[in-house]
Scaffold this active site. Structure first.
Site, PDB file in Angstrom:
ATOM      1  N   THR A   1     -10.902 -24.477   1.737  1.00 24.41           N
ATOM      2  CA  THR A   1     -11.332 -24.671   0.352  1.00 24.41           C
ATOM      3  C   THR A   1     -12.156 -25.959   0.269  1.00 24.41           C
ATOM      4  O   THR A   1     -12.432 -26.602   1.292  1.00 24.41           O
ATOM      5  CB  THR A   1     -10.116 -24.804  -0.580  1.00 24.41           C
ATOM      6  OG1 THR A   1      -9.443 -26.025  -0.258  1.00 24.41           O
ATOM      7  CG2 THR A   1      -9.163 -23.620  -0.422  1.00 24.41           C
TER       8      THR A   1
ATOM      9  N   CYS B   1       0.822  -1.210   0.000  1.00 29.72           N
ATOM     10  CA  CYS B   1       0.000   0.000   0.000  1.00 29.72           C
ATOM     11  C   CYS B   1       0.854   1.257   0.000  1.00 29.72           C
ATOM     12  O   CYS B   1       0.372   2.336  -0.327  1.00 29.72           O
ATOM     13  CB  CYS B   1      -0.946  -0.013   1.192  1.00 29.72           C
ATOM     14  SG  CYS B   1      -1.828  -1.582   1.348  1.00 29.72           S
TER      15      CYS B   1
HETATM   16  P1  FAD Z   1      -0.250 -10.305  -1.657  1.00 26.18           P
HETATM   17  O1  FAD Z   1       0.012  -9.406  -0.528  1.00 26.18           O
HETATM   18  O2  FAD Z   1      -0.193  -9.762  -3.038  1.00 26.18           O
HETATM   19  O3  FAD Z   1       0.779 -11.508  -1.558  1.00 26.18           O
HETATM   20  C1  FAD Z   1       0.760 -12.578  -2.442  1.00 26.18           C
HETATM   21  C2  FAD Z   1       2.173 -13.061  -2.681  1.00 26.18           C
HETATM   22  O4  FAD Z   1       2.122 -14.391  -3.157  1.00 26.18           O
HETATM   23  C3  FAD Z   1       2.890 -12.266  -3.770  1.00 26.18           C
HETATM   24  O5  FAD Z   1       4.055 -11.671  -3.253  1.00 26.18           O
HETATM   25  C4  FAD Z   1       3.198 -13.294  -4.839  1.00 26.18           C
HETATM   26  O6  FAD Z   1       4.460 -13.117  -5.433  1.00 26.18           O
HETATM   27  C5  FAD Z   1       3.155 -14.596  -4.084  1.00 26.18           C
HETATM   28  N1  FAD Z   1       2.809 -15.745  -4.917  1.00 26.18           N
HETATM   29  C6  FAD Z   1       1.793 -15.834  -5.816  1.00 26.18           C
HETATM   30  N2  FAD Z   1       1.764 -17.057  -6.370  1.00 26.18           N
HETATM   31  C7  FAD Z   1       2.780 -17.759  -5.817  1.00 26.18           C
HETATM   32  C8  FAD Z   1       3.258 -19.081  -5.999  1.00 26.18           C
HETATM   33  N3  FAD Z   1       2.677 -19.912  -6.862  1.00 26.18           N
HETATM   34  N4  FAD Z   1       4.330 -19.484  -5.298  1.00 26.18           N
HETATM   35  C9  FAD Z   1       4.924 -18.626  -4.406  1.00 26.18           C
HETATM   36  N5  FAD Z   1       4.508 -17.365  -4.187  1.00 26.18           N
HETATM   37  C10 FAD Z   1       3.450 -16.936  -4.888  1.00 26.18           C
HETATM   38  N6  FAD Z   1      -5.250  -2.411   0.165  1.00 26.18           N
HETATM   39  C11 FAD Z   1      -5.798  -1.612   1.092  1.00 26.18           C
HETATM   40  O7  FAD Z   1      -6.646  -2.076   1.869  1.00 26.18           O
HETATM   41  N7  FAD Z   1      -5.431  -0.293   1.199  1.00 26.18           N
HETATM   42  C12 FAD Z   1      -4.506   0.265   0.380  1.00 26.18           C
HETATM   43  O8  FAD Z   1      -4.177   1.462   0.507  1.00 26.18           O
HETATM   44  C13 FAD Z   1      -3.929  -0.550  -0.629  1.00 26.18           C
HETATM   45  N8  FAD Z   1      -3.027  -0.030  -1.494  1.00 26.18           N
HETATM   46  C14 FAD Z   1      -2.469  -0.849  -2.425  1.00 26.18           C
HETATM   47  C15 FAD Z   1      -1.542  -0.304  -3.303  1.00 26.18           C
HETATM   48  C16 FAD Z   1      -0.943  -1.094  -4.251  1.00 26.18           C
HETATM   49  C17 FAD Z   1       0.041  -0.491  -5.213  1.00 26.18           C
HETATM   50  C18 FAD Z   1      -1.260  -2.492  -4.324  1.00 26.18           C
HETATM   51  C19 FAD Z   1      -0.606  -3.375  -5.350  1.00 26.18           C
HETATM   52  C20 FAD Z   1      -2.197  -3.029  -3.467  1.00 26.18           C
HETATM   53  C21 FAD Z   1      -2.805  -2.227  -2.507  1.00 26.18           C
HETATM   54  N9  FAD Z   1      -3.765  -2.738  -1.632  1.00 26.18           N
HETATM   55  C22 FAD Z   1      -4.327  -1.916  -0.692  1.00 26.18           C
HETATM   56  C23 FAD Z   1      -4.216  -4.143  -1.706  1.00 26.18           C
HETATM   57  C24 FAD Z   1      -3.483  -5.042  -0.711  1.00 26.18           C
HETATM   58  O9  FAD Z   1      -2.107  -4.852  -0.872  1.00 26.18           O
HETATM   59  C25 FAD Z   1      -3.874  -6.485  -0.969  1.00 26.18           C
HETATM   60  O10 FAD Z   1      -5.256  -6.614  -0.757  1.00 26.18           O
HETATM   61  C26 FAD Z   1      -3.148  -7.482  -0.070  1.00 26.18           C
HETATM   62  O11 FAD Z   1      -1.766  -7.372  -0.225  1.00 26.18           O
HETATM   63  C27 FAD Z   1      -3.599  -8.905  -0.376  1.00 26.18           C
HETATM   64  O12 FAD Z   1      -2.862  -9.836   0.343  1.00 26.18           O
HETATM   65  P2  FAD Z   1      -2.564 -11.278  -0.235  1.00 26.18           P
HETATM   66  O13 FAD Z   1      -1.764 -11.995   0.801  1.00 26.18           O
HETATM   67  O14 FAD Z   1      -3.804 -11.880  -0.727  1.00 26.18           O
HETATM   68  O15 FAD Z   1      -1.662 -11.017  -1.530  1.00 26.18           O
END
Ligand code: FAD
Length: 444
Positions: free
Chosen positions: A272, A42
């Site tokens: 899941t 973020c």
């Molecule tokens: P992520 O944090 O994206 O983590 C997933 C990780 O899994 C990634 O690093 C990826 O490389 C890894 N991965 C994927 N597939 C594989 C695999 N097969 N093997 C190994 N590793 C893998 N949300 C807010 O609420 N407020 C904000 O201000 C906000 N600003 C944002 C700004 C930006 C620029 C971005 C990109 C997102 C923002 N978000 C914000 C959204 C928030 O960051 C996401 O909702 C959150 O990070 C989701 O978490 P996650 O664990 O699902 O995925």
């Protein structure tokens, strides 16, 4: 017991830390295909805009630091390429060496997130300075381009949260910014009349806002953007921010159930369709907290909350995830935009009857300097007073009001109850009747 986590950022890293706090002896392996774990997604736009100046601050945890602190086996640059449900293993590819191996699990947590959508727009492949923003390498690429290539103009495709945050930050770096948005408004969680305050503000600041039009093609190696209705915009760089798509490939290949929009389906314990595999974060389909329909809400709060719940459930605590309210906020230059719950567009689409009130109270007492109006919209059921949602746009005090209403919704308070919330007051902060109280008075 051995727990394997796929994805080492918001959801994955939270789950790992909580798992270790609950149990000192389990083996916990966290795979991350990128170089960095637990970084501040973020914060990325603000590093590009140079509000955040220290790159290190984006790296909340390092592989070494987090491994030592929580006794975790963290493997970065390691992509999980298959889930082998028949023998409870995952196939991992070490991206440094290209080597593949299998790793066993008793329970598997998927938190692979969502990636930016890149549609096959003609000329996209030939465009030089075209970027998406998800992680640290993307950020470095964009920042390095702005720092060293001295671009004067940027086109942002998509007026959602990331698009507007990038528009602001590139504007702050002195670029002439054009936003192209296919819908008739920016910030989809807002209703049109609330978004139009932001439209006016963007234009007042000299940002070129193109609504109800999409990109038809990129020409001249990305130096020109041509829109559907034939506008031509010269540019030095392009940011694609038209939304994200769940990274569901592993789950689909493993035969786990996914919903219509590709989100992995989970039960209220975040399991899941295979009970040994949990999924959290941007990759899952969630239940909308208000209307109970399946939806996708890629935000950091749900990912963090689910990360903790998943760890609790792996240790038998049976904690339920009750759905996502979608509370969200963004800074758009001088304004703050925040929402919680459902908007009118959603309620209309679902045929749910509702009542709306609009009010424009001051952010604090008018006689104390610096007060500014908040456009506040409250949506509720006329009969029961149930609060469906709220939206606020203003220069000050927006965050607090939406957070109070989000709390009221989660606490099952009705619009009638809003008048009775006793909120802190002194002239620099509020009024003796806070805007949230006022919303309750106007609604009842
Ligand atoms: P992520 O944090 O994206 O983590 C997933 C990780 O899994 C990634 O690093 C990826 O490389 C890894 N991965 C994927 N597939 C594989 C695999 N097969 N093997 C190994 N590793 C893998 N949300 C807010 O609420 N407020 C904000 O201000 C906000 N600003 C944002 C700004 C930006 C620029 C971005 C990109 C997102 C923002 N978000 C914000 C959204 C928030 O960051 C996401 O909702 C959150 O990070 C989701 O978490 P996650 O664990 O699902 O995925």
């Amino acid at each position: 017991k051995k727990i394997v986590i796929v994805g080492g950022v918001a959801g994955g890293a939270t789950a790992a830390a909580r798992l270790r706090r609950l149990d000192e002896t389990s083996k916990i392996v966290m795979f991350e295909k990128g170089e960095h774990i637990s970084f501040a997604n973020c914060g990325l736009p603000y590093y590009i805009g140079e509000t955040i100046t220290d790159r290190e601050k984006l790296l909340v945890q390092t592989v070494e630091g987090m491994s030592n602190k929580f006794k975790l086996d963290i493997r970065n640059l390691s992509e999980v390429i298959d889930i082998n449900r028949n023998n409870n293993t995952v196939t991992v590819k070490d991206l440094r060496t290209g080597e593949q191996y299998e790793e066993g699990y008793d329970q598997l947590v998927l938190s692979p997130g969502a990636r930016p959508i890149v549609p096959p727009i003609p000329g996209l492949k030939e465009a030089n300075a075209i970027f998406t923003l998800r992680n640290i390498p993307d950020t470095d690429r964009i920042k390095s381009y702005v720092d060293h290539k001295n671009p004067k103009r940027a086109v942002i495709v998509g007026g959602g949260f990331i698009g507007l945050e990038m528009a602001e930050n590139l504007y702050e770096r002195g670029l002439y910014v054009t936003i192209i948005e296919m819908a008739d408004q920016v910030m989809a969680p807002l209703d049109y009349e609330m978004a139009s305050i932001i439209h006016t503000h963007l234009k007042d600041k000299g940002i070129n806002l193109i609504l109800s039009d999409g990109v038809k093609s990129f020409e001249d190696e990305g130096k020109k953007v041509v829109t559907q209705i034939g506008k031509e915009i010269e540019t030095d760089m392009i940011i694609l921010s038209i939304g994200v798509r769940p990274e569901n490939e592993l789950a689909v290949r493993a035969g786990l159930n996914v919903g219509e929009r590709g989100g992995i389906q989970v039960n209220e314990y975040l399991q899941t369709s295979d009970p040994t595999i949990y999924a959290i974060g941007d990759v899952i389909e969630v239940k909308d907290y208000i209307n109970e329909q399946p939806t996708m809400i890629p935000l950091a709060w749900p990912a963090n909350r689910q990360g903790r719940i998943v760890a609790d459930n792996i240790y038998g605590k049976n904690v339920r995830y009750n759905g996502t309210l979608g509370s969200s906020i963004a800074k758009v230059l001088d304004y703050t935009v925040a929402t919680t719950g459902n908007n009118e567009k959603t309620l209309k689409r679902l045929g749910i009857p509702y009542q709306v009130v609009h009010l424009h109270p001051g952010s604090h007492a008018g006689y104390y300097p610096g007060a500014s109006p908040i456009a506040l919209k409250l949506i509720f059921d006329k009969e029961t007073g149930k609060i469906y949602g709220a939206q606020a746009v203003g220069k000050d005090g927006v965050d607090k009001r939406i957070d109070v209403i989000a709390t009221a919704i989660k606490g099952n308070l009705s619009v009638m109850d809003l008048v009775d919330i006793e909120l802190a007051y002194a002239p620099p902060y509020s009024s003796a009747k806070d805007p949230v109280n006022m919303a309750g008075y106007v609604a009842t």
